[in-house]
Design a protein around this motif. Structure first.
Motif, PDB file in Angstrom:
ATOM      1  N   LYS A  38     -31.874  65.609   3.514  1.00 27.34           N
ATOM      2  CA  LYS A  38     -32.982  66.127   2.711  1.00 27.34           C
ATOM      3  C   LYS A  38     -33.021  67.661   2.774  1.00 27.34           C
ATOM      4  O   LYS A  38     -33.167  68.336   1.752  1.00 27.34           O
ATOM      5  N   LYS A  83     -30.220  69.135   0.669  1.00 30.00           N
ATOM      6  CA  LYS A  83     -30.496  69.094  -0.768  1.00 30.00           C
ATOM      7  C   LYS A  83     -31.517  70.162  -1.154  1.00 30.00           C
ATOM      8  O   LYS A  83     -31.366  70.826  -2.181  1.00 30.00           O
ATOM      9  N   GLU A  84     -32.531  70.366  -0.318  1.00 26.04           N
ATOM     10  CA  GLU A  84     -33.539  71.396  -0.581  1.00 26.04           C
ATOM     11  C   GLU A  84     -32.942  72.802  -0.573  1.00 26.04           C
ATOM     12  O   GLU A  84     -33.505  73.728  -1.146  1.00 26.04           O
ATOM     13  N   ASN A  85     -31.797  72.959   0.085  1.00 25.31           N
ATOM     14  CA  ASN A  85     -31.134  74.255   0.167  1.00 25.31           C
ATOM     15  C   ASN A  85     -29.877  74.318  -0.711  1.00 25.31           C
ATOM     16  O   ASN A  85     -28.976  75.114  -0.463  1.00 25.31           O
TER      17      ASN A  85
END
Length: 166
Positions: free
Chosen positions: A123, A126-128
């Protein structure tokens, strides 16, 4: 010593489906001198058990610089406000990350936190804007490490025998 190199690509659908399953842990960024001391202490405890020696001699300043490096995502793993271990994800290219550490204190091993931590890393990646993750496991790591990565969607890219000179 045998070493395996694995990879996975990240899917938003995969992350969305599992979000509700993994709510027992969260992550916290080390933010002060006391946190850095805790990182050093945890590393020494966990490193000695699993044969991680590369950072045992690092100074407080080296740890601080590493944690503050903008390509390193270093977090405490937290359960019920207790720091139960740490994780480290390193950006190695524009959209590829390398999982450096998933490290739990002994009393939290075998309770499903490793699996949850891998999800948390996916997670965070993906956020980065990371679309692919790599990880290396060795036969000296926890016996369930490889199984956990495979269950989390990683595939083995290659395997090799490592030798170290003394």
């Amino acid at each position: 010593m045998k070493s395996k190199y694995l990879e996975t690509t990240l899917s938003l659908d995969d992350l969305a489906q599992k979000e509700e399953e993994y709510t027992e842990i969260s992550s916290v960024i080390p933010s002060n001198a006391e946190d850095i001391d805790t990182v050093i202490s945890y590393y020494k405890i966990i490193a000695n058990k699993w044969g991680w020696f590369s950072r045992l001699q690092w100074s407080f300043e080296e740890w601080s610089n590493h944690i503050l490096d903008n390509t390193t995502y270093f977090r405490f793993i937290v359960n019920n406000y207790n720091k139960i271990g740490f994780l480290e994800l390193k950006r190695i290219s524009r959209d590829v990350g390398l999982i450096k550490y998933v490290a739990l204190l002994d009393e939290f091993i075998g309770l499903g936190y490793g699996k949850q931590t891998i999800f948390l890393i996916k997670k965070m990646a993906k956020e980065n804007a990371l679309n692919k993750l790599l990880v290396q496991t060795r036969d000296t790591d926890h016996p369930n490490a490889l199984k956990s990565y495979l269950k989390a969607g990683f595939v083995i890219l290659k395997q090799e025998e490592l030798t170290f000179e003394k």
